[in-house]
Design an enzyme around this catalytic site. Structure first.
Site, mmCIF file in Angstrom:
data_model
loop_
_atom_site.group_PDB
_atom_site.id
_atom_site.type_symbol
_atom_site.label_atom_id
_atom_site.label_comp_id
_atom_site.label_asym_id
_atom_site.label_seq_id
_atom_site.Cartn_x
_atom_site.Cartn_y
_atom_site.Cartn_z
ATOM 1 N N HIS A 50 -18.764 10.955 0.858
ATOM 2 C CA HIS A 50 -19.054 9.764 1.458
ATOM 3 C C HIS A 50 -20.750 9.553 1.464
ATOM 4 O O HIS A 50 -21.421 10.521 1.843
ATOM 5 C CB HIS A 50 -18.577 9.421 2.793
ATOM 6 C CG HIS A 50 -19.182 8.258 3.530
ATOM 7 N ND1 HIS A 50 -18.329 7.033 3.112
ATOM 8 C CD2 HIS A 50 -20.028 7.802 4.287
ATOM 9 C CE1 HIS A 50 -18.673 5.917 3.661
ATOM 10 N NE2 HIS A 50 -19.756 6.609 4.638
ATOM 11 N N GLN A 95 -28.269 13.848 -4.645
ATOM 12 C CA GLN A 95 -27.557 14.957 -3.843
ATOM 13 C C GLN A 95 -26.074 15.143 -4.044
ATOM 14 O O GLN A 95 -25.749 16.229 -3.886
ATOM 15 C CB GLN A 95 -28.233 14.753 -2.319
ATOM 16 C CG GLN A 95 -29.518 14.714 -2.250
ATOM 17 C CD GLN A 95 -30.185 16.003 -2.737
ATOM 18 O OE1 GLN A 95 -29.800 17.077 -2.232
ATOM 19 N NE2 GLN A 95 -31.367 16.152 -3.378
ATOM 20 N N GLU A 96 -25.492 13.941 -3.995
ATOM 21 C CA GLU A 96 -24.170 14.144 -4.095
ATOM 22 C C GLU A 96 -23.751 14.983 -5.395
ATOM 23 O O GLU A 96 -22.593 15.765 -5.170
ATOM 24 C CB GLU A 96 -23.364 12.699 -4.374
ATOM 25 C CG GLU A 96 -23.710 11.706 -3.147
ATOM 26 C CD GLU A 96 -23.074 10.370 -3.240
ATOM 27 O OE1 GLU A 96 -21.742 10.390 -3.695
ATOM 28 O OE2 GLU A 96 -23.204 9.684 -2.542
ATOM 29 N N ARG A 146 0.978 -1.212 -0.119
ATOM 30 C CA ARG A 146 0.051 -0.360 0.120
ATOM 31 C C ARG A 146 0.917 1.448 0.051
ATOM 32 O O ARG A 146 0.543 2.219 -0.614
ATOM 33 C CB ARG A 146 -0.698 -0.046 1.208
ATOM 34 C CG ARG A 146 -1.926 1.010 1.041
ATOM 35 C CD ARG A 146 -2.979 0.795 2.540
ATOM 36 N NE ARG A 146 -3.811 -0.337 2.501
ATOM 37 C CZ ARG A 146 -4.938 -0.752 1.782
ATOM 38 N NH1 ARG A 146 -5.109 0.582 0.741
ATOM 39 N NH2 ARG A 146 -5.541 -1.836 1.707
ATOM 40 N N LEU A 202 -6.241 5.000 2.291
ATOM 41 C CA LEU A 202 -5.182 5.762 1.983
ATOM 42 C C LEU A 202 -4.228 5.731 3.113
ATOM 43 O O LEU A 202 -4.570 5.659 4.397
ATOM 44 C CB LEU A 202 -5.414 7.324 1.664
ATOM 45 C CG LEU A 202 -6.398 7.559 0.705
ATOM 46 C CD1 LEU A 202 -6.926 9.022 0.855
ATOM 47 C CD2 LEU A 202 -5.774 7.368 -0.604
HETATM 48 C C1 GAR Z 1 -20.775 7.511 -4.346
HETATM 49 O O1 GAR Z 1 -21.777 7.047 -3.944
HETATM 50 C C2 GAR Z 1 -19.786 8.117 -3.286
HETATM 51 O O2 GAR Z 1 -20.344 8.659 -2.168
HETATM 52 C C3 GAR Z 1 -19.178 6.488 -2.872
HETATM 53 O O3 GAR Z 1 -18.970 5.860 -4.028
HETATM 54 C C4 GAR Z 1 -19.817 6.106 -5.110
HETATM 55 C C5 GAR Z 1 -19.144 6.605 -6.313
HETATM 56 O O4 GAR Z 1 -20.082 6.941 -7.356
HETATM 57 N N1 GAR Z 1 -18.206 6.571 -2.103
HETATM 58 C C6 GAR Z 1 -17.636 6.104 -1.051
HETATM 59 O O5 GAR Z 1 -18.274 4.952 -0.663
HETATM 60 C C7 GAR Z 1 -16.152 6.291 -0.421
HETATM 61 N N2 GAR Z 1 -16.281 5.650 0.834
HETATM 62 P P1 GAR Z 1 -19.436 7.440 -8.581
HETATM 63 O O6 GAR Z 1 -18.439 6.597 -9.104
HETATM 64 O O7 GAR Z 1 -20.577 7.207 -9.443
HETATM 65 O O8 GAR Z 1 -18.911 8.920 -8.343
#
Ligand code: GAR
Length: 206
Positions: free
Chosen positions: A106, A170-171, A62, A90
């Site tokens: 997240h 929402q993301e 890693r 990381l």
């Molecule tokens: C998203 O829902 C993000 O929040 C999650 O992975 C997905 C990626 O989607 N991240 C995690 O779980 C990090 N621990 P995307 O590749 O379509 O952006």
């Protein structure tokens, strides 16, 4: 112009939302994936963004992988590193190198449901609201200072997929927002605390 380097491992929809936002003063200098087959790399290329695949399986440890990754990132002189579905733990050394200029998204309302399978666990726990969090990255997993959150209802008929879709929408709103604040110089990490200057709160605050 602020240089942004985006790391991802898969689908790339958050990267796409940030690219589509067309943030003034920001340039996505590169999209890097630890998985050569990540769909997000194709999407980035369709936006004319430089891409790079750095396969973690080709590195002995890693630490070795993160050192190689950091060296590649530095080539693009990043002001901001954006983790967008980057699914690797990381090392502390990597996190320290980009401290105060690395964001993650997240799919839960942190500090609830750190780690994986957040939507399944939220439904199993019977919570009535779920959501998503943008935070600065610190060495502890999913634990950094919170920049912005969005909340969605958990409906009685929800399954993992329907809840995930509601959260993902929402993301795609809040991640470009957080990046915009950073690029405008309004978002910073000061003594371990998030500072956002002159930003208008949304209907649920931020
Ligand atoms: C998203 O829902 C993000 O929040 C999650 O992975 C997905 C990626 O989607 N991240 C995690 O779980 C990090 N621990 P995307 O590749 O379509 O952006």
């Amino acid at each position: 112009m602020k240089n942004i380097v985006i790391l991802l491992s898969g689908r790339g929809s958050n990267m796409e939302a940030i690219a589509r936002a067309g943030i003034p003063g920001a340039r996505i200098a590169a999209v890097i994936s630890n998985r050569p087959d990540a769909k997000g790399l194709e999407i980035a290329r369709s936006f004319g963004i430089e891409t790079l695949a750095l396969d973690h399986k080709a590195h002995a440890s890693r630490e070795a992988f993160d050192a190689a990754l950091a060296a590649e990132i530095e080539r693009f002189e990043p002001d901001l590193v954006v983790l967008a579905g980057y699914m690797r733990i990381l090392t502390d050394a990597f996190v320290r190198r980009f401290e105060g200029r690395m964001l993650n998204i997240h799919p839960s309302l942190l500090p609830s449901f750190t780690g994986l399978h957040t939507h399944r666990r939220a439904i199993e726990a019977g919570v009535k609201v779920a959501g998503t969090t943008v935070h600065f990255v610190t060495p502890e997993l999913d634990d950094g200072p919170i920049v912005i959150q969005a909340v969605v209802p958990v409906l009685p008929e929800d399954n993992e997929d329907s809840l995930a879709a509601r959260v993902l929408a929402q993301e795609h709103q809040i991640y470009p927002q957080a990046v915009r604040w950073f690029v405008e110089g309004r978002l910073s990490l000061e003594n371990g605390r998030v500072r956002v200057r002159d930003a208008q709160p949304g209907p649920l605050g931020w």
